[in-house]
Design a protein around this motif. Structure first.
Motif, mmCIF file in Angstrom:
data_model
loop_
_atom_site.group_PDB
_atom_site.id
_atom_site.type_symbol
_atom_site.label_atom_id
_atom_site.label_comp_id
_atom_site.label_asym_id
_atom_site.label_seq_id
_atom_site.Cartn_x
_atom_site.Cartn_y
_atom_site.Cartn_z
ATOM 1 N N LEU A 180 -55.313 -29.244 19.084
ATOM 2 C CA LEU A 180 -53.940 -28.833 19.369
ATOM 3 C C LEU A 180 -52.974 -29.964 19.041
ATOM 4 C CD1 LEU A 180 -51.924 -26.784 20.551
ATOM 5 C CD2 LEU A 180 -52.368 -27.787 22.812
ATOM 6 N N VAL A 181 -53.346 -31.189 19.426
ATOM 7 C CA VAL A 181 -52.511 -32.351 19.111
ATOM 8 C C VAL A 181 -52.390 -32.527 17.596
ATOM 9 C CG1 VAL A 181 -52.380 -34.874 19.235
ATOM 10 C CG2 VAL A 181 -52.959 -33.565 21.280
ATOM 11 N N LEU A 182 -53.522 -32.394 16.875
ATOM 12 C CA LEU A 182 -53.488 -32.507 15.414
ATOM 13 C C LEU A 182 -52.569 -31.465 14.805
ATOM 14 C CD1 LEU A 182 -57.257 -33.118 14.486
ATOM 15 C CD2 LEU A 182 -55.380 -34.761 14.363
ATOM 16 N N TYR A 183 -52.645 -30.234 15.302
ATOM 17 C CA TYR A 183 -51.833 -29.155 14.737
ATOM 18 C C TYR A 183 -50.350 -29.355 15.052
ATOM 19 C CZ TYR A 183 -50.227 -24.431 13.616
ATOM 20 O OH TYR A 183 -49.555 -23.360 13.076
ATOM 21 N N VAL A 184 -50.047 -29.799 16.281
ATOM 22 C CA VAL A 184 -48.648 -30.054 16.645
ATOM 23 C C VAL A 184 -48.072 -31.177 15.789
ATOM 24 C CG1 VAL A 184 -47.146 -30.924 18.483
ATOM 25 C CG2 VAL A 184 -48.843 -29.159 19.001
ATOM 26 N N LEU A 185 -48.863 -32.237 15.557
ATOM 27 C CA LEU A 185 -48.420 -33.333 14.690
ATOM 28 C C LEU A 185 -48.199 -32.848 13.259
ATOM 29 C CD1 LEU A 185 -50.709 -36.269 15.918
ATOM 30 C CD2 LEU A 185 -48.244 -36.006 16.297
ATOM 31 N N THR A 186 -49.083 -31.963 12.801
ATOM 32 C CA THR A 186 -48.933 -31.391 11.459
ATOM 33 C C THR A 186 -47.658 -30.581 11.350
ATOM 34 O OG1 THR A 186 -51.340 -31.274 11.175
ATOM 35 C CG2 THR A 186 -50.012 -29.875 9.747
ATOM 36 N N LEU A 187 -47.405 -29.730 12.348
ATOM 37 C CA LEU A 187 -46.173 -28.931 12.366
ATOM 38 C C LEU A 187 -44.943 -29.836 12.376
ATOM 39 C CD1 LEU A 187 -46.995 -26.099 14.952
ATOM 40 C CD2 LEU A 187 -46.836 -25.873 12.473
ATOM 41 N N ALA A 188 -44.947 -30.822 13.278
ATOM 42 C CA ALA A 188 -43.789 -31.704 13.421
ATOM 43 C C ALA A 188 -43.540 -32.501 12.136
ATOM 44 C CB ALA A 188 -43.997 -32.646 14.602
ATOM 45 N N GLY A 189 -44.606 -33.069 11.570
ATOM 46 C CA GLY A 189 -44.463 -33.890 10.373
ATOM 47 C C GLY A 189 -43.962 -33.107 9.182
ATOM 48 N N ASN A 190 -44.573 -31.954 8.913
ATOM 49 C CA ASN A 190 -44.188 -31.176 7.731
ATOM 50 C C ASN A 190 -42.837 -30.498 7.894
ATOM 51 O OD1 ASN A 190 -46.486 -31.245 5.665
ATOM 52 N ND2 ASN A 190 -47.592 -30.868 7.560
ATOM 53 N N LEU A 191 -42.551 -30.002 9.099
ATOM 54 C CA LEU A 191 -41.220 -29.440 9.344
ATOM 55 C C LEU A 191 -40.147 -30.528 9.237
ATOM 56 C CD1 LEU A 191 -41.909 -26.970 12.303
ATOM 57 C CD2 LEU A 191 -41.222 -26.371 9.963
#
Length: 310
Positions: free
Chosen positions: A32-43
């Motif tokens: 979940l942390v990895l996915y949230v970081l992915t969302l935040a970084g790419n957005l």
């Protein structure tokens, strides 16, 4: 094989990342942390390259497309994987599985092609800096991105139906945390020669074309940099492709490490452990960090945005 034997399976069961019940919640939190970081970084990359007037060059246009691809790639896989950590029966319907595989193929092939397009962009920027904005025009940028997405879509629309046209009549348990080609081929009880051939040709074509484009571009970049007399000029020219160079190294380095290892070390379990996690979660998370930490323009734009979000 008789027609009535084809595709008797209506749903698949995913084994998930781990079968240990006590690890489900900790793994859920990690991914979940990895996915949230992915969302935040790419957005964040998408927002900055869209809003900041200094990031309206072809390089950042392509970077925005890479961020969109990374966002899509992780979103095709991560939500379903996270849900499966919290449920006992990790099932996915036949058509949901086919859609997930098609989405994954679309985004991963688009990423391979986009890295090649970005290598060409860096080649023009360094080898023909005075003509950069003329050669890599807005029209060419849109054309290259459109062809990238079209090629990714064509691959998905050919390979995914080919995989799911096979017969699945013995087991429906996929040894993976998402619907991928290798475990699906292992489940089939029909002849897999044609699907395997199509997959091999498609993968080889994608890899060879993109790697040749990247290698030729960087070969010319190195020659151009070596012609620069001042060390400061060479350093500046080399730094303009530092982020892309690192992203390419991570992507292709991982790919070559996994596919060039001895066959005795290669299995569905190693695929699940390395290829799946890396290409669907880790790389989409790393790319925004690479382009943020190694790029002064992005860091300045981020600082400006944080100070004045409106």
């Amino acid at each position: 094989m008789a027609p009535e034997n084809f595709t008797s399976v209506t749903e698949f069961v995913l084994t998930g990342v781990s079968g240990c019940p006590e690890l489900q919640i900790p793994l859920f939190l990690v991914f979940l942390v990895l996915y949230v970081l992915t969302l935040a970084g790419n957005l964040g990359i998408i927002t900055l390259t869209s809003a900041d007037s200094r990031l309206q060059t072809p390089m950042y246009f392509f970077l925005r497309q890479l961020a969109i691809i990374n966002l899509g790639n992780s979103t095709v896989i991560a939500p379903k994987m996270l849900i499966n950590f919290l449920v006992k029966k990790k099932t996915t319907s036949f058509y949901e599985c086919a859609t997930q595989l098609g989405g994954f193929l679309f985004f991963i092939v688009s990423e391979v092609m986009m890295l090649a397009v970005m290598a060409y962009d860096r080649y023009v920027a360094i080898c023909n800096p005075l003509l950069y904005m003329v050669v890599v025009s807005r029209r060419l940028c849109i054309l290259l991105v459109s062809l990238t997405y079209l090629y990714g879509f064509s691959t998905a629309i050919v390979v995914s139906p080919c995989i799911f046209s096979m017969s699945y009549c013995s087991s429906n348990i996929i040894n993976h945390f998402y619907c991928d080609i290798a475990p699906l081929l292992a489940l089939s009880c029909s002849d897999t020669y044609l699907p395997e051939t199509i997959v091999f040709i498609s993968a080889a074509t994608n890899l060879v074309f993109s790697m040749i484009t990247v290698l030729v571009s960087y070969f010319n970049i190195v020659l151009s940099i070596l012609r620069i007399h001042s060390s400061e000029g060479r350093k500046k020219a080399f730094s303009t492709c530092a982020s892309h160079r690192m992203a390419v190294t991570v992507f292709y380095g991982t790919m070559l490490f996994m596919y060039l290892q001895p066959q005795t070390n290669h299995s569905l379990d190693t695929d699940k452990m390395h290829r799946g996690r890396f290409y669907t979660l880790v790389i989409p998370m790393l790319n925004p960090l690479i382009y943020s930490l190694r790029n002064n323009d992005v860091k300045v734009a981020l600082k400006k945005f944080m100070e004045n979000p409106c």
